[in-house]
Enzyme design. Structure first.
Site, PDB file in Angstrom:
ATOM      1  N   TYR A  79       0.732  -1.275  -0.015  1.00  0.00           N
ATOM      2  CA  TYR A  79       0.069   0.201  -0.079  1.00  0.00           C
ATOM      3  C   TYR A  79       1.025   1.251  -0.096  1.00  0.00           C
ATOM      4  O   TYR A  79       0.703   2.154  -0.538  1.00  0.00           O
ATOM      5  CB  TYR A  79      -1.118   0.008   1.253  1.00  0.00           C
ATOM      6  CG  TYR A  79      -2.017   1.198   1.392  1.00  0.00           C
ATOM      7  CD1 TYR A  79      -2.891   1.132   0.482  1.00  0.00           C
ATOM      8  CD2 TYR A  79      -1.770   2.265   1.977  1.00  0.00           C
ATOM      9  CE1 TYR A  79      -3.903   2.245   0.592  1.00  0.00           C
ATOM     10  CE2 TYR A  79      -2.355   3.416   2.165  1.00  0.00           C
ATOM     11  CZ  TYR A  79      -3.456   3.367   1.295  1.00  0.00           C
ATOM     12  OH  TYR A  79      -4.338   4.392   1.438  1.00  0.00           O
ATOM     13  N   ALA A  80       1.939   1.266   0.841  1.00  0.00           N
ATOM     14  CA  ALA A  80       2.778   2.368   1.184  1.00  0.00           C
ATOM     15  C   ALA A  80       3.369   2.611  -0.286  1.00  0.00           C
ATOM     16  O   ALA A  80       3.495   3.843  -0.845  1.00  0.00           O
ATOM     17  CB  ALA A  80       3.818   2.398   2.020  1.00  0.00           C
ATOM     18  N   ALA A  81       3.929   1.709  -0.780  1.00  0.00           N
ATOM     19  CA  ALA A  81       4.703   1.739  -2.201  1.00  0.00           C
ATOM     20  C   ALA A  81       3.795   2.344  -3.253  1.00  0.00           C
ATOM     21  O   ALA A  81       4.030   3.239  -4.234  1.00  0.00           O
ATOM     22  CB  ALA A  81       5.408   0.582  -2.759  1.00  0.00           C
TER      23      ALA A  81
ATOM     24  N   ILE B 141      -9.336   8.491   7.902  1.00  0.00           N
ATOM     25  CA  ILE B 141     -10.597   8.980   7.489  1.00  0.00           C
ATOM     26  C   ILE B 141     -11.741   7.819   7.717  1.00  0.00           C
ATOM     27  O   ILE B 141     -11.413   6.814   7.263  1.00  0.00           O
ATOM     28  CB  ILE B 141     -10.715   9.592   6.242  1.00  0.00           C
ATOM     29  CG1 ILE B 141      -9.400  10.554   5.650  1.00  0.00           C
ATOM     30  CG2 ILE B 141     -12.038  10.209   5.785  1.00  0.00           C
ATOM     31  CD1 ILE B 141      -9.525  11.582   6.597  1.00  0.00           C
TER      32      ILE B 141
HETATM   33  P1  NAD Z   1     -13.731   3.296   0.314  1.00  0.00           P
HETATM   34  O1  NAD Z   1     -13.563   1.907   0.237  1.00  0.00           O
HETATM   35  O2  NAD Z   1     -14.903   3.714   1.150  1.00  0.00           O
HETATM   36  O3  NAD Z   1     -13.908   3.640  -1.141  1.00  0.00           O
HETATM   37  C1  NAD Z   1     -13.155   3.335  -2.340  1.00  0.00           C
HETATM   38  C2  NAD Z   1     -13.920   2.992  -3.550  1.00  0.00           C
HETATM   39  O4  NAD Z   1     -13.104   2.449  -4.337  1.00  0.00           O
HETATM   40  C3  NAD Z   1     -15.040   1.758  -3.134  1.00  0.00           C
HETATM   41  O5  NAD Z   1     -16.169   2.320  -3.587  1.00  0.00           O
HETATM   42  C4  NAD Z   1     -14.443   0.733  -4.016  1.00  0.00           C
HETATM   43  O6  NAD Z   1     -15.520   0.000  -4.561  1.00  0.00           O
HETATM   44  C5  NAD Z   1     -13.762   1.544  -5.216  1.00  0.00           C
HETATM   45  N1  NAD Z   1     -12.844   0.706  -5.749  1.00  0.00           N
HETATM   46  C6  NAD Z   1     -11.937  -0.062  -5.316  1.00  0.00           C
HETATM   47  N2  NAD Z   1     -11.002  -0.790  -6.522  1.00  0.00           N
HETATM   48  C7  NAD Z   1     -11.451  -0.350  -7.467  1.00  0.00           C
HETATM   49  C8  NAD Z   1     -11.514  -0.605  -8.843  1.00  0.00           C
HETATM   50  N3  NAD Z   1     -10.493  -1.376  -9.259  1.00  0.00           N
HETATM   51  N4  NAD Z   1     -12.095   0.177  -9.962  1.00  0.00           N
HETATM   52  C9  NAD Z   1     -13.093   0.980  -9.332  1.00  0.00           C
HETATM   53  N5  NAD Z   1     -13.498   1.282  -8.152  1.00  0.00           N
HETATM   54  C10 NAD Z   1     -12.771   0.755  -7.156  1.00  0.00           C
HETATM   55  O7  NAD Z   1     -12.579   3.932   0.842  1.00  0.00           O
HETATM   56  P2  NAD Z   1     -11.891   5.328   0.911  1.00  0.00           P
HETATM   57  O8  NAD Z   1     -11.316   5.348   2.386  1.00  0.00           O
HETATM   58  O9  NAD Z   1     -12.944   6.233   0.693  1.00  0.00           O
HETATM   59  O10 NAD Z   1     -10.628   5.462  -0.066  1.00  0.00           O
HETATM   60  C11 NAD Z   1     -10.424   6.339  -1.171  1.00  0.00           C
HETATM   61  C12 NAD Z   1      -9.440   6.427  -1.298  1.00  0.00           C
HETATM   62  O11 NAD Z   1      -8.702   7.316  -0.156  1.00  0.00           O
HETATM   63  C13 NAD Z   1      -8.282   5.454  -1.601  1.00  0.00           C
HETATM   64  O12 NAD Z   1      -7.426   5.623  -2.690  1.00  0.00           O
HETATM   65  C14 NAD Z   1      -7.697   5.260  -0.500  1.00  0.00           C
HETATM   66  O13 NAD Z   1      -6.463   4.550  -0.495  1.00  0.00           O
HETATM   67  C15 NAD Z   1      -7.535   6.667   0.145  1.00  0.00           C
HETATM   68  N6  NAD Z   1      -6.972   6.848   1.510  1.00  0.00           N
HETATM   69  C16 NAD Z   1      -8.078   6.594   2.464  1.00  0.00           C
HETATM   70  C17 NAD Z   1      -7.877   6.760   3.716  1.00  0.00           C
HETATM   71  C18 NAD Z   1      -8.834   6.445   5.046  1.00  0.00           C
HETATM   72  O14 NAD Z   1      -8.473   6.682   6.049  1.00  0.00           O
HETATM   73  N7  NAD Z   1      -9.815   6.305   4.586  1.00  0.00           N
HETATM   74  C19 NAD Z   1      -6.469   7.393   4.096  1.00  0.00           C
HETATM   75  C20 NAD Z   1      -5.706   7.725   3.126  1.00  0.00           C
HETATM   76  C21 NAD Z   1      -5.916   7.609   1.827  1.00  0.00           C
END
Ligand code: NAD
Length: 245
Positions: free
Chosen positions: A149-151, A182
């Site tokens: 994930y980090a990479a 979040i």
């Molecule tokens: P989430 O799981 O609520 O939403 C992610 C969405 O992406 C889901 O609806 C999922 O179906 C969709 N998804 C996953 N793989 C997919 C694919 N191959 N094609 C199309 N859609 C796909 O998670 P979130 O926390 O809202 O994450 C959103 C972004 O924020 C991500 O990139 C995550 O890494 C990043 N992020 C989240 C946090 C946190 O604390 N929640 C922190 C840092 C970064």
């Protein structure tokens, strides 16, 4: 200050079925925009100006068709939010199968590249556009068992700056937002555990977990004219997590 007004603008948002992507789509819709959501899952945003496509961001042919469809129907794309993403395999890298590693890189990094490529090609003739990638605090601050994930997120930060250089001559800006902790579909399982939530909150100077709106507000700023002189950067929205020792 007046609310941001995106009337007449067309945005593509990946990950629009949940969490941060859904909040970005909802805020844009509430600010007058047309929004095209892409997600593996079904979308639930009930607006006349919302169109949802179920597809994987790793499926190049599907993304090509969706982008063509958007241009055919709406004539342009003003902005893109790359929010679709997945958490890693949660093991040490030396116990991770290469196929497990590739799944994370493929969604978080290659998927972001694929959607950006087709959308950038749609923006270039208009010499205008904004792209916002969702990176992560985990692009610079690490714990055990998160190498994949980090990479992937460190690479999204590099991709952001490098894409910004390629697109600068076309008046297209590319930035990233790095969320901290979040509360979303991705993290609900952990943060619904009171002990984990309280322990996590002690690490955040702001003293609370973030909500999806804490991120989408920053994304909307980066999609707006207010941020016209910001390019190629990674904005932390983490309640101050990354500034502590
Ligand atoms: P989430 O799981 O609520 O939403 C992610 C969405 O992406 C889901 O609806 C999922 O179906 C969709 N998804 C996953 N793989 C997919 C694919 N191959 N094609 C199309 N859609 C796909 O998670 P979130 O926390 O809202 O994450 C959103 C972004 O924020 C991500 O990139 C995550 O890494 C990043 N992020 C989240 C946090 C946190 O604390 N929640 C922190 C840092 C970064």
């Amino acid at each position: 200050m007046k609310e941001l007004d995106f009337t007449g603008k067309v945005f593509v948002v990946t990950g629009a079925a949940s969490g941060i992507g859904r909040s970005c789509a909802e805020q844009l819709l509430g600010s007058g925009a047309m929004v095209i959501g892409i997600d593996l899952a079904k979308g639930d945003l009930a607006y006349d100006t919302y169109k949802h496509y179920m597809a994987s961001i790793t499926d190049e042919e599907a993304i090509r068709k969706i982008t063509d469809d958007v241009i055919y129907n709406y004539g342009k794309i003003d902005g893109l939010v790359n929010a679709a993403g997945i958490w890693g395999n949660s093991k040490p890298f030396f116990d991770t199968e290469t196929s497990e590693w590739e799944r994370i890189i493929s969604v978080n990094l290659t998927g972001t590249y694929i959607v950006s490529k087709f959308v950038a090609n749609a923006m270039i003739p208009n010499k205008s556009g904004k792209i916002v990638n969702i990176s992560c605090l985990r692009s610079i601050i690490f714990r055990n068992n998160m190498t994949d994930y980090a990479a992937s997120k460190g690479a999204v930060v590099a991709l952001t700056s490098a894409m910004a250089l390629d697109l600068a001559p076309y008046n297209i800006r590319v930035n990233a937002v790095a969320p901290g902790f979040i509360y979303t579909g991705m993290t609900k399982g952990s943060f619904d555990n009171e002990e984990i939530r309280k322990q996590s909150e002690t690490l955040i100077p702001e003293g609370r977990l973030g909500q999806p709106e804490d991120i989408s507000k920053v994304v909307l700023f980066l999609l707006s004219d207010l941020s016209d002189y910001i390019n190629g950067t990674n904005v932390f929205a983490d309640g101050g997590y990354h500034i502590q020792k």
